[in-house]
Design a protein around this motif. Structure first.
Motif, mmCIF file in Angstrom:
data_model
loop_
_atom_site.group_PDB
_atom_site.id
_atom_site.type_symbol
_atom_site.label_atom_id
_atom_site.label_comp_id
_atom_site.label_asym_id
_atom_site.label_seq_id
_atom_site.Cartn_x
_atom_site.Cartn_y
_atom_site.Cartn_z
ATOM 1 N N VAL A 110 2.154 -7.023 20.416
ATOM 2 C CA VAL A 110 3.263 -6.402 21.140
ATOM 3 C C VAL A 110 3.670 -5.071 20.499
ATOM 4 C CG1 VAL A 110 5.666 -6.709 21.882
ATOM 5 C CG2 VAL A 110 4.093 -8.654 21.923
ATOM 6 N N VAL A 111 3.420 -4.930 19.216
ATOM 7 C CA VAL A 111 3.828 -3.732 18.477
ATOM 8 C C VAL A 111 2.932 -2.555 18.831
ATOM 9 C CG1 VAL A 111 4.173 -2.727 16.197
ATOM 10 C CG2 VAL A 111 4.676 -5.149 16.581
ATOM 11 N N ARG A 112 3.552 -1.409 19.132
ATOM 12 C CA ARG A 112 2.778 -0.206 19.446
ATOM 13 C C ARG A 112 2.992 0.923 18.443
ATOM 14 N NH1 ARG A 112 2.487 0.478 26.044
ATOM 15 N NH2 ARG A 112 2.018 -1.701 26.522
ATOM 16 N N VAL A 113 4.174 0.993 17.857
ATOM 17 C CA VAL A 113 4.470 1.998 16.836
ATOM 18 C C VAL A 113 5.409 1.366 15.817
ATOM 19 C CG1 VAL A 113 5.254 4.350 16.350
ATOM 20 C CG2 VAL A 113 4.419 3.783 18.640
ATOM 21 N N VAL A 114 5.205 1.678 14.520
ATOM 22 C CA VAL A 114 6.085 1.180 13.463
ATOM 23 C C VAL A 114 6.725 2.376 12.762
ATOM 24 C CG1 VAL A 114 6.257 -0.139 11.321
ATOM 25 C CG2 VAL A 114 4.663 -0.871 13.112
ATOM 26 N N VAL A 115 8.048 2.344 12.658
ATOM 27 C CA VAL A 115 8.796 3.389 11.966
ATOM 28 C C VAL A 115 9.381 2.805 10.683
ATOM 29 C CG1 VAL A 115 10.752 4.986 12.060
ATOM 30 C CG2 VAL A 115 9.378 4.570 14.120
ATOM 31 N N PHE A 116 9.069 3.422 9.547
ATOM 32 C CA PHE A 116 9.647 3.032 8.263
ATOM 33 C C PHE A 116 10.842 3.946 8.004
ATOM 34 C CE2 PHE A 116 5.428 1.338 8.078
ATOM 35 C CZ PHE A 116 5.494 0.224 7.243
ATOM 36 N N ARG A 117 12.017 3.344 7.839
ATOM 37 C CA ARG A 117 13.218 4.135 7.621
ATOM 38 C C ARG A 117 14.119 3.462 6.593
ATOM 39 N NH1 ARG A 117 17.668 2.951 12.281
ATOM 40 N NH2 ARG A 117 18.740 4.481 10.977
ATOM 41 N N ALA A 164 6.799 7.497 8.800
ATOM 42 C CA ALA A 164 7.810 7.432 7.752
ATOM 43 C C ALA A 164 8.875 8.483 8.039
ATOM 44 C CB ALA A 164 7.189 7.680 6.384
ATOM 45 N N ALA A 165 10.134 8.053 8.100
ATOM 46 C CA ALA A 165 11.255 8.955 8.359
ATOM 47 C C ALA A 165 12.007 9.196 7.057
ATOM 48 C CB ALA A 165 12.179 8.354 9.410
ATOM 49 N N MET A 166 11.814 10.375 6.466
ATOM 50 C CA MET A 166 12.397 10.665 5.158
ATOM 51 C C MET A 166 13.657 11.521 5.307
ATOM 52 S SD MET A 166 8.965 11.275 2.840
ATOM 53 C CE MET A 166 8.099 12.265 4.082
ATOM 54 N N LEU A 177 4.483 5.487 -0.440
ATOM 55 C CA LEU A 177 4.693 4.669 0.755
ATOM 56 C C LEU A 177 4.602 5.543 2.012
ATOM 57 C CD1 LEU A 177 7.468 1.948 1.115
ATOM 58 C CD2 LEU A 177 6.749 3.360 3.043
ATOM 59 N N ALA A 178 5.249 6.705 1.965
ATOM 60 C CA ALA A 178 5.197 7.619 3.106
ATOM 61 C C ALA A 178 3.784 8.133 3.346
ATOM 62 C CB ALA A 178 6.163 8.783 2.884
ATOM 63 N N LEU A 179 3.044 8.392 2.260
ATOM 64 C CA LEU A 179 1.669 8.865 2.390
ATOM 65 C C LEU A 179 0.756 7.816 3.023
ATOM 66 C CD1 LEU A 179 1.194 10.649 -1.060
ATOM 67 C CD2 LEU A 179 1.366 11.762 1.172
ATOM 68 N N ALA A 180 1.111 6.538 2.863
ATOM 69 C CA ALA A 180 0.315 5.465 3.452
ATOM 70 C C ALA A 180 0.513 5.384 4.956
ATOM 71 C CB ALA A 180 0.671 4.126 2.798
ATOM 72 N N CYS A 181 1.568 6.020 5.461
ATOM 73 C CA CYS A 181 1.809 6.046 6.902
ATOM 74 C C CYS A 181 0.954 7.125 7.565
ATOM 75 C CB CYS A 181 3.293 6.291 7.189
ATOM 76 S SG CYS A 181 4.398 4.963 6.648
ATOM 77 N N ASP A 182 0.781 7.002 8.873
ATOM 78 C CA ASP A 182 -0.028 7.985 9.601
ATOM 79 C C ASP A 182 0.694 9.318 9.747
ATOM 80 O OD1 ASP A 182 -2.254 6.207 10.320
ATOM 81 O OD2 ASP A 182 -0.769 5.178 11.558
ATOM 82 N N LEU A 240 2.378 18.296 4.358
ATOM 83 C CA LEU A 240 2.740 16.991 3.825
ATOM 84 C C LEU A 240 3.477 16.156 4.862
ATOM 85 C CD1 LEU A 240 2.905 15.006 1.468
ATOM 86 C CD2 LEU A 240 4.854 16.319 0.585
ATOM 87 N N VAL A 241 4.227 16.821 5.744
ATOM 88 C CA VAL A 241 4.912 16.120 6.841
ATOM 89 C C VAL A 241 4.528 16.769 8.161
ATOM 90 C CG1 VAL A 241 6.851 15.494 5.337
ATOM 91 C CG2 VAL A 241 7.015 17.547 6.773
ATOM 92 N N ASN A 242 4.688 15.995 9.231
ATOM 93 C CA ASN A 242 4.357 16.499 10.567
ATOM 94 C C ASN A 242 5.490 17.307 11.180
ATOM 95 O OD1 ASN A 242 2.945 13.689 10.182
ATOM 96 N ND2 ASN A 242 1.688 14.839 11.623
ATOM 97 N N ARG A 243 6.730 16.875 10.925
ATOM 98 C CA ARG A 243 7.894 17.534 11.491
ATOM 99 C C ARG A 243 9.015 17.554 10.450
ATOM 100 N NH1 ARG A 243 8.443 14.962 17.647
ATOM 101 N NH2 ARG A 243 6.269 15.301 18.281
ATOM 102 N N ALA A 244 9.761 18.651 10.415
ATOM 103 C CA ALA A 244 10.918 18.753 9.540
ATOM 104 C C ALA A 244 12.082 19.331 10.339
ATOM 105 C CB ALA A 244 10.620 19.635 8.328
ATOM 106 N N VAL A 245 13.279 18.821 10.099
ATOM 107 C CA VAL A 245 14.446 19.205 10.889
ATOM 108 C C VAL A 245 15.669 19.363 9.985
ATOM 109 C CG1 VAL A 245 13.666 18.142 13.041
ATOM 110 C CG2 VAL A 245 14.900 16.758 11.361
ATOM 111 N N GLU A 246 16.654 20.090 10.483
ATOM 112 C CA GLU A 246 17.929 20.200 9.783
ATOM 113 C C GLU A 246 18.606 18.829 9.772
ATOM 114 O OE1 GLU A 246 19.412 22.514 8.182
ATOM 115 O OE2 GLU A 246 18.523 24.437 8.782
ATOM 116 N N GLN A 247 19.232 18.507 8.642
ATOM 117 C CA GLN A 247 19.948 17.238 8.573
ATOM 118 C C GLN A 247 21.189 17.296 9.463
ATOM 119 O OE1 GLN A 247 19.971 14.130 8.604
ATOM 120 N NE2 GLN A 247 19.274 13.843 6.473
ATOM 121 N N ASN A 248 21.558 16.161 10.034
ATOM 122 C CA ASN A 248 22.735 16.096 10.901
ATOM 123 C C ASN A 248 23.906 15.442 10.170
ATOM 124 O OD1 ASN A 248 22.171 13.321 10.918
ATOM 125 N ND2 ASN A 248 21.062 13.436 12.857
ATOM 126 N N GLN A 249 25.033 15.330 10.848
ATOM 127 C CA GLN A 249 26.240 14.793 10.214
ATOM 128 C C GLN A 249 26.110 13.322 9.873
ATOM 129 O OE1 GLN A 249 29.547 15.739 12.803
ATOM 130 N NE2 GLN A 249 29.724 17.825 11.999
#
Length: 326
Positions: A110-117, A164-166, A177-182, A240-249
């Protein structure tokens, strides 16, 4: 989909490791678990998984938990790291619980995507639990690092895409751990690095092998030799990462970006995505001729699927495909 952010409740309370928003409690009504003060049902473990978690964490708090999203996000699963007091440090209990949850996902169709957070503000994973490590002898230390390496391999071998959501610090084993993710997302304010040489060690949970494959051998050597930390913007620039964004509140910008990425993957044919991951992961480790043979074998496994037929039909009929994973 309602985000669940906050603290993790001990199994001693009988709540079986449900992560709650700060200031909220669970109220039982006819067997349902609802958030007091409004809100809908909380998605938590059930059935055999609940019994497994209850047995495993009965002696202490939950440090890693699992959450399955519902509705339009059905198929996205979150691995929640919530060892607040130790900044998600990789201790015995944390690693054991993570191993259990990852193992449960490996054969879940049933699992299609796994997010580590992380649910710990400002931290993804701070790396090794140095307090635990300080009382280990040489043999115990070697065995524990071997278990860490095995866990990262277990994550890397999950058949579905992992993200991996850092949103904060990811150091040493945390970055491994993050490097082990896709895929990886990061807030600009996040700090990440393989800092083991500053502690008289070297990356031992796959970092010395995965980082060079990701950013190139020369840059990886510089980062590991110096133990240098980089922010989210630099991590994006060096690949090293696919996407980077400004941190939010709310401090979860990288998670939101990871969820957006997961939602881009979710509508695609599940078997095709799994086979594409296998083809790339296996192919990158061998010569190009062998890699082409691997691609052919993976391609052959999608030809007889109903999803392939559905994809062709949807194209001809000019409509969105409805994939079932068959």
């Amino acid at each position: 989909m309602t985000a669940v952010v906050g603290r993790c409740v001990s199994a001693r309370s009988g709540l079986l490791g449900v992560c709650l928003p700060a200031g909220l409690r669970l109220v039982h009504r006819s067997g349902a678990r609802l958030l007091a003060g409004g809100g809908g049902p909380v998605t938590g473990p059930s059935g055999a998984q609940s019994r497994r978690q209850h047995t495993e964490v009965a002696a202490g708090p939950v440090e890693v938990d699992l959450r399955r999203l519902e509705g339009e996000d059905d198929g996205i699963v979150e691995v929640l790291m919530c060892r607040h007091k130790a900044r998600n440090a990789l201790g015995h209990v944390f690693v054991s619980q993570m191993r259990e949850l990852v193992s449960s996902l490996a054969n879940d169709s049933v699992v299609r995507v796994v997010v580590f957070r992380s649910l710990v503000p400002g931290v993804f994973c701070a790396g090794a639990d140095l307090k635990e490590r300080s009382v280990m002898d040489n043999t115990e230390s070697d065995l524990f690092v071997h278990s860490l390496r095995s866990l990262m391999t277990q994550i890397a071998l999950l058949p579905v895409p992992t993200i991996a959501a850092m949103d904060g610090v990811a150091l040493g084993g945390g970055l491994e751990l993050a490097l082990a993710c896709d895929l990886r997302t990061a807030a600009y304010s996040a700090q990440m690095g393989l800092i083991e040489t500053t502690r008289g060690l070297l990356p031992g949970a796959g970092g010395s092998q995965r980082l060079p494959r990701m950013v190139g051998i020369t840059l990886a050597k510089e980062l590991i030799f110096t133990g240098r930390r980089v922010g989210g913007q630099t991590a994006l620039e060096i690949g090293l990462v696919n996407r980077a964004v400004e941190q939010n509140q709310t401090g979860d910008a990288a998670y939101r970006e990871a969820l957006s990425l997961a939602r881009d993957i979710l509508p695609q044919a599940p078997i095709a995505v799994r086979m594409a991951k296998e083809a790339m992961n296996r192919g990158v480790e061998v010569d190009i001729t062998s890699a082409m043979a691997i691609e052919r074998m993976c391609y052959a496994r999608v030809i007889p699927t109903r999803d392939r037929q559905e994809g062709m039909a949807a194209f001809i009929e000019k409509r969105p495909p409805r994939y079932t994973g068959e």
